[in-house]
Motif scaffolding. Structure first.
Motif, PDB file in Angstrom:
ATOM      1  N   GLU A  99      50.136  37.875 -49.607  1.00 29.89           N
ATOM      2  CA  GLU A  99      49.364  37.717 -48.369  1.00 29.89           C
ATOM      3  C   GLU A  99      48.823  39.058 -47.879  1.00 29.89           C
ATOM      4  N   LYS A 100      49.684  40.084 -47.957  1.00 34.05           N
ATOM      5  CA  LYS A 100      49.295  41.405 -47.451  1.00 34.05           C
ATOM      6  C   LYS A 100      48.467  42.210 -48.462  1.00 34.05           C
ATOM      7  N   LYS A 132      54.909  37.120 -49.486  1.00 33.21           N
ATOM      8  CA  LYS A 132      54.405  37.937 -48.376  1.00 33.21           C
ATOM      9  C   LYS A 132      53.564  39.106 -48.886  1.00 33.21           C
ATOM     10  N   ASP A 133      53.946  39.655 -50.051  1.00 42.06           N
ATOM     11  CA  ASP A 133      53.155  40.746 -50.648  1.00 42.06           C
ATOM     12  C   ASP A 133      51.778  40.234 -51.060  1.00 42.06           C
TER      13      ASP A 133
END
Length: 491
Positions: free
Chosen positions: A369-370, A366-367
């Motif tokens: 992606e962000k 998720k990191d």
């Protein structure tokens, strides 16, 4: 992992021992009173050693090495010195073993008795000044500015890892000078080197001062010291620098021909710090979760922990971590990527918190992606999310901030734990109810100092160099005093 650490409020002594053992700094050995310094603990000591060594060399000193064994007769030549160390000396009497005739292993060969017994060095003044006699003939041979990194043995009955062990590591400076002023200048210069190191690198505020006559190094005319305050309110002597006058030169007949053609005795200094600094580092900064290290002495300043489920996710995370590592290392920051698959991220978080790594960076799918990372700082146990493009510059600033915060926190604690008193009753009450530094008037006599020590277990830690002249009366005798000195119970 921190669950096994006793809280400071429950038992400060056990808390300290728990951190030393569980953070992997040192271990007890098969030899009573001696310790094994484990790789992580030794890596911190190497950082201390490397920086101090650079500071010594920047002030003109060179490293040398002198024997571990000292002839017993050498200690007889300086009366105060031998009296100071006589009860702590380990002695070699024989040079050979033999098989026990009864089949019980080995025994000392009584026919192999040494002609003169050898002392295992507790400190090296005697062997070094015996050597200097052959090195010094003229003022042209001075000054001699020597430092030695070594181990020493002082036979302690009550030991504690790093703080007080029968054998420990240290450095000892031994210098020779043509004049009293030069030797005194050297003595003060080196105690200030120690103070700079303690405050800038260890993040530990210290007070520079002189020892009372009772507390001086055996054989010194004046002892300068740096004193630090630990979180339990006890003082710790973190380093000393001694003006030896001509005592050792006279004991070993070390003379030089001056520019004027006269024969004069050489003037001497010695100074040292030891692995006791490791104990100071632990007790000045750490908390109930484990070790807290100032970034400037942390073997690894930033650790990366990947959070993933598949090998494909790990591969993508690794690519980004290696990019960030490269950027940080280009700035001189030490890093580690913990991609072990044998333990979970939560275990790693607890491990690095316990071991005091200043910054932990976590990174998952998720990191990626962000375009962010999670950064946790050890000193405050706070977390924040930072854009990946800003990580390098942010970490550089954050390490400086952590270093300063650790120092400021220790300084605030010392200030809050320093109390002025004017009566002996108040002195005793403060020692029991508010442990720390106690500023009090003293009449300057050894007799008064000894009585206070016997009755309260508090000693004069130092007479601060920057103390203001302040007329007053000794808290014990009522006699006149011109300045306050620092009392405390101590390690």
């Amino acid at each position: 992992m921190a669950k096994g650490i006793t809280s400071r409020s429950e038992s400060y002594s056990q808390w300290y021992n728990d951190i030393v053992i569980k953070a992997g700094l040192a271990d007890h050995s098969a030899v009573r009173g001696c310790m094994v310094i484990k790789p992580y603990g030794y890596a911190i000591w190497e950082k201390i050693q490397r920086q101090l060594d650079d500071m010594f060399k920047a002030t003109g000193h060179q490293n040398a090495y002198f024997p571990l064994f000292i002839p017993k007769s050498f200690f007889s030549k300086e009366a105060d010195h031998v009296e100071g160390f006589a009860k702590e000396c380990a002695i070699v009497t024989h040079y050979r073993l033999k098989n026990d005739p009864n089949g019980k292993g080995v025994t000392v060969d009584e026919d192999a008795k040494l002609e003169e017994e050898l002392i295992v060095r507790p400190t090296s003044e005697t062997i070094i000044w015996n050597t200097y006699k052959g090195w010094i003939q003229s003022y042209r041979d001075l000054p001699i500015l020597i430092n030695q990194w070594a181990n020493v043995v002082r036979w302690e009955m009550r030991t504690r890892l790093f703080l007080r062990t029968a054998e420990f590591l240290w450095q000892e400076g031994h210098t020779a000078h043509a004049t009293k002023d030069e030797a005194m200048e050297e003595t003060i210069k080196m105690v200030n080197v120690y103070a700079e190191f303690a405050q800038k690198w260890m993040g530990m505020p210290v007070i520079v001062g002189t020892k009372s006559e009772n507390e001086r190094f055996a054989g010194a005319l004046e002892t300068y010291c740096i004193e630090a305050l630990m979180q339990d309110g006890k003082a710790l002597q973190a380093g000393t620098s001694h003006f030896l006058g001509q005592n050792f030169a006279k004991a070993f007949d070390v003379k030089f021909q001056s520019k004027e053609g006269t024969l004069d005795y050489v003037w001497a200094t010695s100074w040292g710090v030891s692995t006791r600094l490791m104990g100071a580092l632990i007790m000045a900064h750490s908390d109930d979760n484990g070790l807290v290290l100032p970034p400037m002495l942390a073997p690894t300043q930033v650790v990366f922990v990947p959070i993933y489920k598949t090998e494909e996710e790990l591969a993508k995370i690794s690519e980004k971590v290696n990019e960030l590592k490269k950027g940080l290392e280009a700035k001189g920051i030490t890093t580690h990527f913990d991609n072990r698959d044998t333990v979970k991220p939560g275990f790693k978080f607890a491990e690095y918190e316990l071991k005091g790594y200043p910054i932990r960076i976590a990174l998952g799918p998720k990191d990626l992606e962000k375009g962010t990372v999670e950064i946790a700082r050890r000193d405050t146990l706070t977390k924040e999310f930072i854009n990946q493009d800003l990580v390098v510059d942010h970490v550089v600033k954050l390490l400086d901030d952590i270093q300063q915060n650790i120092f400021n926190r220790a300084l605030s604690f010392r200030e809050e734990s320093t109390t002025k008193v004017d009566t002996y009753d108040e002195f005793k009450r403060v020692l029991d109810e508010k442990p720390g530094f106690v500023l009090a008037h003293w009449d300057g006599t050894a007799e008064t100092e000894e009585k206070i020590k016997d009755e309260t277990k508090a000693t004069i830690r130092c007479i601060p160099l920057d103390a203001e002249v302040e007329e007053g009366k000794c808290i014990y005798s009522g006699k006149p005093s011109k300045q306050r000195v620092i009392f405390a119970r101590a390690y």
